[in-house]
Design an enzyme around this catalytic site. Structure first.
Site, PDB file in Angstrom:
ATOM      1  N   ARG A 234      27.876  39.366  31.769  1.00  0.00           N
ATOM      2  CA  ARG A 234      28.632  38.897  32.938  1.00  0.00           C
ATOM      3  C   ARG A 234      29.199  37.507  32.670  1.00  0.00           C
ATOM      4  O   ARG A 234      28.486  36.605  32.262  1.00  0.00           O
ATOM      5  CB  ARG A 234      27.701  38.862  34.162  1.00  0.00           C
ATOM      6  CG  ARG A 234      28.425  38.520  35.433  1.00  0.00           C
ATOM      7  CD  ARG A 234      27.605  38.892  36.648  1.00  0.00           C
ATOM      8  NE  ARG A 234      26.557  37.938  36.924  1.00  0.00           N
ATOM      9  CZ  ARG A 234      25.797  37.975  38.034  1.00  0.00           C
ATOM     10  NH1 ARG A 234      25.959  38.938  38.917  1.00  0.00           N
ATOM     11  NH2 ARG A 234      24.861  37.083  38.229  1.00  0.00           N
ATOM     12  N   SER A 235      30.503  37.366  32.894  1.00  0.00           N
ATOM     13  CA  SER A 235      31.113  36.032  32.754  1.00  0.00           C
ATOM     14  C   SER A 235      31.485  35.511  34.141  1.00  0.00           C
ATOM     15  O   SER A 235      30.761  34.701  34.715  1.00  0.00           O
ATOM     16  CB  SER A 235      32.310  36.089  31.822  1.00  0.00           C
ATOM     17  OG  SER A 235      31.864  36.257  30.487  1.00  0.00           O
ATOM     18  N   GLY A 236      32.585  36.022  34.716  1.00  0.00           N
ATOM     19  CA  GLY A 236      32.939  35.583  36.072  1.00  0.00           C
ATOM     20  C   GLY A 236      32.484  36.561  37.148  1.00  0.00           C
ATOM     21  O   GLY A 236      32.563  36.265  38.347  1.00  0.00           O
TER      22      GLY A 236
ATOM     23  N   HIS B  91      33.874  39.393  38.157  1.00  0.00           N
ATOM     24  CA  HIS B  91      34.938  39.949  39.006  1.00  0.00           C
ATOM     25  C   HIS B  91      35.198  41.438  38.806  1.00  0.00           C
ATOM     26  O   HIS B  91      36.104  41.987  39.417  1.00  0.00           O
ATOM     27  CB  HIS B  91      36.262  39.207  38.754  1.00  0.00           C
ATOM     28  CG  HIS B  91      36.330  37.873  39.436  1.00  0.00           C
ATOM     29  ND1 HIS B  91      35.446  36.869  39.166  1.00  0.00           N
ATOM     30  CD2 HIS B  91      37.174  37.389  40.375  1.00  0.00           C
ATOM     31  CE1 HIS B  91      35.744  35.820  39.903  1.00  0.00           C
ATOM     32  NE2 HIS B  91      36.789  36.100  40.645  1.00  0.00           N
TER      33      HIS B  91
ATOM     34  N   TYR C  82      41.834  46.302  36.037  1.00  0.00           N
ATOM     35  CA  TYR C  82      41.766  46.751  37.433  1.00  0.00           C
ATOM     36  C   TYR C  82      40.856  47.985  37.430  1.00  0.00           C
ATOM     37  O   TYR C  82      41.267  49.086  37.748  1.00  0.00           O
ATOM     38  CB  TYR C  82      43.158  47.113  37.956  1.00  0.00           C
ATOM     39  CG  TYR C  82      44.019  45.929  38.342  1.00  0.00           C
ATOM     40  CD1 TYR C  82      43.641  44.633  38.011  1.00  0.00           C
ATOM     41  CD2 TYR C  82      45.213  46.100  39.039  1.00  0.00           C
ATOM     42  CE1 TYR C  82      44.438  43.551  38.367  1.00  0.00           C
ATOM     43  CE2 TYR C  82      46.012  45.021  39.397  1.00  0.00           C
ATOM     44  CZ  TYR C  82      45.615  43.754  39.043  1.00  0.00           C
ATOM     45  OH  TYR C  82      46.402  42.683  39.397  1.00  0.00           O
TER      46      TYR C  82
ATOM     47  N   TYR D 161      45.391  49.988  34.300  1.00  0.00           N
ATOM     48  CA  TYR D 161      45.054  48.693  33.690  1.00  0.00           C
ATOM     49  C   TYR D 161      43.539  48.525  33.694  1.00  0.00           C
ATOM     50  O   TYR D 161      42.923  48.520  34.766  1.00  0.00           O
ATOM     51  CB  TYR D 161      45.751  47.586  34.489  1.00  0.00           C
ATOM     52  CG  TYR D 161      45.443  46.169  34.054  1.00  0.00           C
ATOM     53  CD1 TYR D 161      45.183  45.850  32.723  1.00  0.00           C
ATOM     54  CD2 TYR D 161      45.440  45.133  34.973  1.00  0.00           C
ATOM     55  CE1 TYR D 161      44.916  44.545  32.333  1.00  0.00           C
ATOM     56  CE2 TYR D 161      45.192  43.825  34.602  1.00  0.00           C
ATOM     57  CZ  TYR D 161      44.920  43.537  33.277  1.00  0.00           C
ATOM     58  OH  TYR D 161      44.651  42.249  32.891  1.00  0.00           O
TER      59      TYR D 161
ATOM     60  N   CYS E  21      43.901  33.980  39.618  1.00  0.00           N
ATOM     61  CA  CYS E  21      42.747  33.689  40.487  1.00  0.00           C
ATOM     62  C   CYS E  21      41.793  32.790  39.706  1.00  0.00           C
ATOM     63  O   CYS E  21      41.228  33.208  38.699  1.00  0.00           O
ATOM     64  CB  CYS E  21      42.077  34.998  40.878  1.00  0.00           C
ATOM     65  SG  CYS E  21      40.479  34.749  41.663  1.00  0.00           S
TER      66      CYS E  21
END
Ligand code: FDA
Length: 510
Positions: free
Chosen positions: A86-88, A90, A452, A449, A152
């Site tokens: 896990r980085s951000g 999102h 997404y 993508y 973002c």
């Protein structure tokens, strides 16, 4: 060597004995630890995966150095645990925080340094940095250098670069992955590799082939790109009653052919403009131009006069200020806000994506607005292609959606209610909208993508191996012909499929 037996005690002992340079126990959180929940939730952006019944990790490791990542890999393999990197946080399907099998999270919150080298026009950035931190550090050193990635600021570099990464500079400079020149990765055997030791195939695969698949990327070396000291942004809203459909229709023909210094995003939304509770469909055009307002006005007047762009719609600013603008922050916000890792608000989100190669007929926009009026927070985000995007070959990186696309569509729905019925209703709404769009978007495959993330388009088996055939259902949508090369690289570097998730590239079965 994978024992498939888990004992908390033995796993923790393994971590301690495999880590020579620092005390790993200080960065390991198990459910017995009082800060376990807050560490787990801090980087979890989508509330859909933050419920009482969501599976939780047996441990979260927040490494402060690479040796701790090596220990996490060695000990997770030994004890039959999956790793979710896990980085951000999102990921739109929560894949960095959740797994149905026993798992640990390797969370990059402590590995987020950014070193900018202005003289050589490049930078090293660790995966745990957010885009906001990266942009801030670049602007601190130079007002005329930038990096083409997402808008973002709380997105993590690790996941974003692993899946592509685009922002308003894409028509001039392509995606983030088009500008990465080296990386440091820890592989399944705990080896620390850089571009020359990992080889060009693996280096190719990690630039867009999806996260949590080929190893753990610790840091990335990126080329910075030049921007003028003054850029111009604008936003123009047009409601349905004021011929918004005509304008969106025109945008489809024009936006992908404009000068590559200009990117005009088009958001289809539903708004209550008068504050009287009556929602109506609207198109919001939001743009970045790499130059001053006079040139921009001349350009738009010549190529897209229908928009009626006026000087008062435009604001000149520095590139770093344009980051705040695209993040939707108020105009007086200090750039220091980019260092804030806390999300402004968390909600339940579901996304889907499409690519459009032929203009959508004008009457379809009316139907889309009708549907948008049925939900509180829903939108279509249309991102124009062309420019640099048409010049980069499809096989240059795993991200294949290049020439031939007029624009990319992101469908998004957002809700705050926590009950299952609300979730069912909103997810069903977006799936129906996606179905409605079928005739108007790419086919065979219907492209998508990977950043997404959408598990509706296909997924791997929860347990056991996933065949090439099954994975190619979702894999060719994300990667087109690049899927085969990704499978070859995966088979080479991680034949036992240790790094995996619901949409990771599988190795060929032997
Ligand atoms: P997260 O930590 O969840 O990681 C995503 C995936 O990568 C997971 O599978 C994870 O395991 C893996 N991973 C993470 N770190 C890794 C590492 N160091 N090594 C190997 N694998 C790793 N996209 C875009 O292109 N342009 C945009 O403008 C936006 N805008 C946007 C806005 C908002 C509000 C959201 C929630 C998302 C976007 N995105 C986007 C999508 C975004 O690029 C995508 O979700 C990224 O994968 C997020 O990266 P994080 O590191 O934050 O996620």
């Amino acid at each position: 060597s994978e024992a498939h037996s888990y004992s908390n005690e033995e796993f923790l002992q393994c971590l301690a004995s495999n880590n020579s340079t620092s005390d790993i126990s200080k960065v390991v959180y198990t459910p017995q630890n009082s800060s376990y929940s807050s560490v787990l939730q801090f980087s979890m952006k989508n509330l859909r995966f933050n419920t009482a019944t969501t599976p939780k990790p047996v441990a979260i490791i927040t490494p402060v150095d690479v040796s701790q990542i090596q220990a996490a890999i060695t000990c997770s393999r030994k004890h039959g645990l999956q790793i979710r990197v896990r980085s951000g946080g999102h990921d739109f399907e929560g894949l960095s925080s959740v797994s149905i099998l026993p798992f640990v999270i390797v969370d990059f919150i402590n590995l987020r340094s950014v070193t900018v080298d202005v003289e050589n026009i490049n930078a090293w950035v660790q995966s745990g940095a957010t885009l906001g931190e990266l942009y801030y550090k670049i602007a601190e050193k130079s007002k005329t250098l930038a990096f083409p990635a997402g808008s973002c600021p709380s997105i993590g570099v690790g996941g974003h670069f692993s899946g592509g990464g685009y922002g308003p500079l894409l028509r001039k400079y392509g995606f983030a992955v088009d500008n990465i020149i080296d990386a440091q990765l820890v592989d399944v055997n705990g080896r620390i590799l850089d571009r020359s030791s990992m080889g060009e195939d693996l280096f190719w695969a990690i630039r867009g082939g999806g996260g949590n698949t080929f190893g753990i990327v610790v840091s990335w070396k990126i080329n910075l790109v030049p921007v003028p000291p003054t850029v111009t942004v604008f936003s123009v809203v047009r409601v349905v009653d004021d011929n918004a459909a005509k304008l969106v229709n025109r945008w489809q023909y024009v936006a992908n052919k404009l000068d590559e210094h200009l990117t005009i995003y088009c958001f289809l939304i539903s708004v209550d403009l008068n504050g009287d509770g009556r929602v109506e469909g609207a198109a919001l055009f939001s743009a970045l131009f790499l130059g001053g307002v006079d040139r921009l006005l001349r350009l738009v007047q010549e190529k897209f006069p229908e928009m009626g762009l006026k000087r008062e719609n435009c604001t000149e600013m520095s590139w770093i200020e344009s980051i705040l603008y695209f993040a939707g922050l108020p105009s007086n916000t200090s750039v220091d806000a980019l260092l804030n890792r806390t999300s402004r608000s968390k909600s339940n989100v579901k996304l889907k994506s499409d690519y459009v190669k032929e203009p959508v007929p004008e009457n379809a926009w009316g139907e889309i607005w009708k549907r948008l009026n049925q939900v509180e927070i829903g939108a279509l985000v249309l991102v124009p292609y062309g420019g640099k995007m048409s010049e980069i070959p499809e096989s240059s990186t795993p991200y294949p959606h290049r020439a031939g696309n007029l624009f990319k569509v992101g469908y998004v729905v957002d809700w705050n209610e926590t009950d299952k019925e609300a979730s069912r209703r909103h997810i069903s709404w977006i799936r129906k909208l996606y179905k409605y769009m079928t005739p108007y978007v790419s086919k065979n495959p219907r492209e998508a993508y990977v950043n997404y993330r959408d598990l509706d388009i296909g997924r791997n088996n929860y347990v056991g191996n996933t065949s090439y055939r099954k994975a190619s259902i979702w894999g060719t949508k994300y990667f087109k012909n690049n899927f085969d090369r990704l499978v070859r690289v995966k088979t080479e570097v991680d034949p036992g499929n240790f790094f995996r998730n619901e949409q990771s590239i599988p190795p060929l079965l032997t």
